[in-house]
Motif scaffolding. Structure first.
Motif, short mmCIF file in Angstrom:
data_model
loop_
_atom_site.label_atom_id
_atom_site.label_comp_id
_atom_site.label_asym_id
_atom_site.label_seq_id
_atom_site.Cartn_x
_atom_site.Cartn_y
_atom_site.Cartn_z
N GLY A 204 0.81 -1.23 0.00
CA GLY A 204 0.00 0.00 0.00
C GLY A 204 0.84 1.27 0.00
O GLY A 204 0.29 2.38 -0.09
N LEU A 205 2.16 1.13 0.11
CA LEU A 205 3.03 2.31 0.27
C LEU A 205 3.21 3.07 -1.05
O LEU A 205 3.56 2.47 -2.07
CB LEU A 205 4.40 1.85 0.81
CG LEU A 205 5.48 2.91 1.01
CD1 LEU A 205 5.05 3.95 2.05
CD2 LEU A 205 6.79 2.26 1.45
N THR A 206 2.97 4.36 -1.00
CA THR A 206 3.21 5.23 -2.16
C THR A 206 4.70 5.54 -2.23
O THR A 206 5.26 6.12 -1.31
CB THR A 206 2.39 6.54 -2.01
OG1 THR A 206 1.00 6.21 -1.97
CG2 THR A 206 2.65 7.49 -3.16
N ILE A 207 5.33 5.16 -3.35
CA ILE A 207 6.76 5.45 -3.54
C ILE A 207 6.89 6.30 -4.81
O ILE A 207 6.54 5.86 -5.90
CB ILE A 207 7.61 4.17 -3.69
CG1 ILE A 207 7.34 3.20 -2.53
CG2 ILE A 207 9.10 4.52 -3.74
CD1 ILE A 207 8.16 1.91 -2.57
N VAL A 208 7.34 7.53 -4.63
CA VAL A 208 7.44 8.45 -5.76
C VAL A 208 8.90 8.61 -6.17
O VAL A 208 9.81 8.42 -5.37
CB VAL A 208 6.81 9.83 -5.43
CG1 VAL A 208 5.34 9.67 -5.09
CG2 VAL A 208 7.55 10.54 -4.30
N TYR A 209 9.10 9.00 -7.43
CA TYR A 209 10.45 9.19 -7.95
C TYR A 209 10.74 10.69 -8.10
O TYR A 209 9.88 11.45 -8.58
CB TYR A 209 10.61 8.52 -9.33
CG TYR A 209 11.89 8.95 -10.00
CD1 TYR A 209 13.09 8.36 -9.65
CD2 TYR A 209 11.90 10.02 -10.90
CE1 TYR A 209 14.29 8.81 -10.20
CE2 TYR A 209 13.08 10.47 -11.45
CZ TYR A 209 14.27 9.87 -11.10
OH TYR A 209 15.45 10.33 -11.62
#
Ligand code: PEP
Length: 253
Positions: A204-209
């Protein structure tokens, strides 16, 4: 379905007049899209202006740093509760410019992460390696140290209310972007570090670049399965570019 986020990091840029023009244009061009959150992270003196201007819009706002302390004799520092009072949603924690230019250590970054959540804010934890570390085969060790410090201090459940930003230092403000495949590899690795402790939290973790994302490369990067959006520096100061990057994120949902 993970939430996606496109956050703008204004760094130390802006003036009341420039901010007003930028925010007015963003409010006009960024329509609410289901599952996509958009935020701007402004310098402290402008937070009240940003909060006022964005009130009632679908764009939220954040700060670029906070103190690990709640109050006290810490001249020049700003606490999480002060930010929360203005309606702050997000706060960047451990941006590479703070780590490098201000000597923030992994444990200080972890303490800031915990302080942000204590105040009800969503920390955007930045992690990334330098080119030297990547070339020297140290990338995984560096990322592990940065993430592990927070996992140890905050616990894995804390990542339910946090965002992770992979920001390779060599790509920030340099015009040099990680390829979509490079970004995907690291994002998958970061997710696996969290999954080792709790698979559901990791999923569920949002990982952005973050690192030289522009309208021309955003869609390709955001299309990767473990890339859930972006942390945008330079391009977030140009309303048309930031709006185009948000559209790219909305298109790949
Ligand atoms: C940043 O400031 O976090 C960043 C990613 O900057 P840029 O997009 O300019 O590389």
């Amino acid at each position: 379905m993970r939430r996606r986020l496109v956050a703008g990091n204004w760094k130390m840029h802006g003036s009341r007049a420039v901010n007003l023009a930028l925010l007015t244009s963003l409010k006009r061009s960024i329509a609410q899209v289901g599952g996509l959150d958009v935020a701007v992270c402004a310098p402290y003196p402008y937070l009240e202006q940003v909060a006022e201007s964005l009130r009632g819009s679908s764009i939220s706002w954040g700060a670029q740093d906070l103190s690990e302390h709640d109050a006290g004799a810490y001249t020049g520092e700003v606490s999480g509760s002060m930010l929360a009072e203005f309606g702050c949603t997000y706060v960047l924690v451990g941006h590479s410019e703070r780590r490098v230019l201000h000597g923030e250590t992994d444990s200080q970054v972890a303490a800031k992460f915990v302080a942000a959540q204590r105040a009800g804010l969503v920390p955007v934890l930045c992690a990334g390696e330098t080119l030297e570390q990547r070339d020297g085969g140290e990338m995984q060790g560096v990322l592990l140290r940065q993430i592990d410090a927070v996992l140890k201090m905050a616990g894995v459940a804390a990542f339910k209310r946090a965002v992770l930003a992979y920001e390779p230092v060599w790509a920030i403000g340099t015009g040099r972007t990680a390829s979509p495949v490079q970004a995907q590899e690291v994002h998958r690795h970061l997710r696996s570090l969290v999954a080792a402790q709790d698979a559901e939290v990791a999923e569920g973790l949002t990982i952005v670049y973050g690192g030289s994302v522009k309208p021309g490369n955003a869609k390709e990067i955001f299309s990767m399965p473990d890339v859930d959006g972006g942390l945008i520096g330079g391009a977030s100061l140009v309303a048309g570019d930031f709006a185009a990057i948000c559209s790219a994120a909305a298109e790949v949902q």
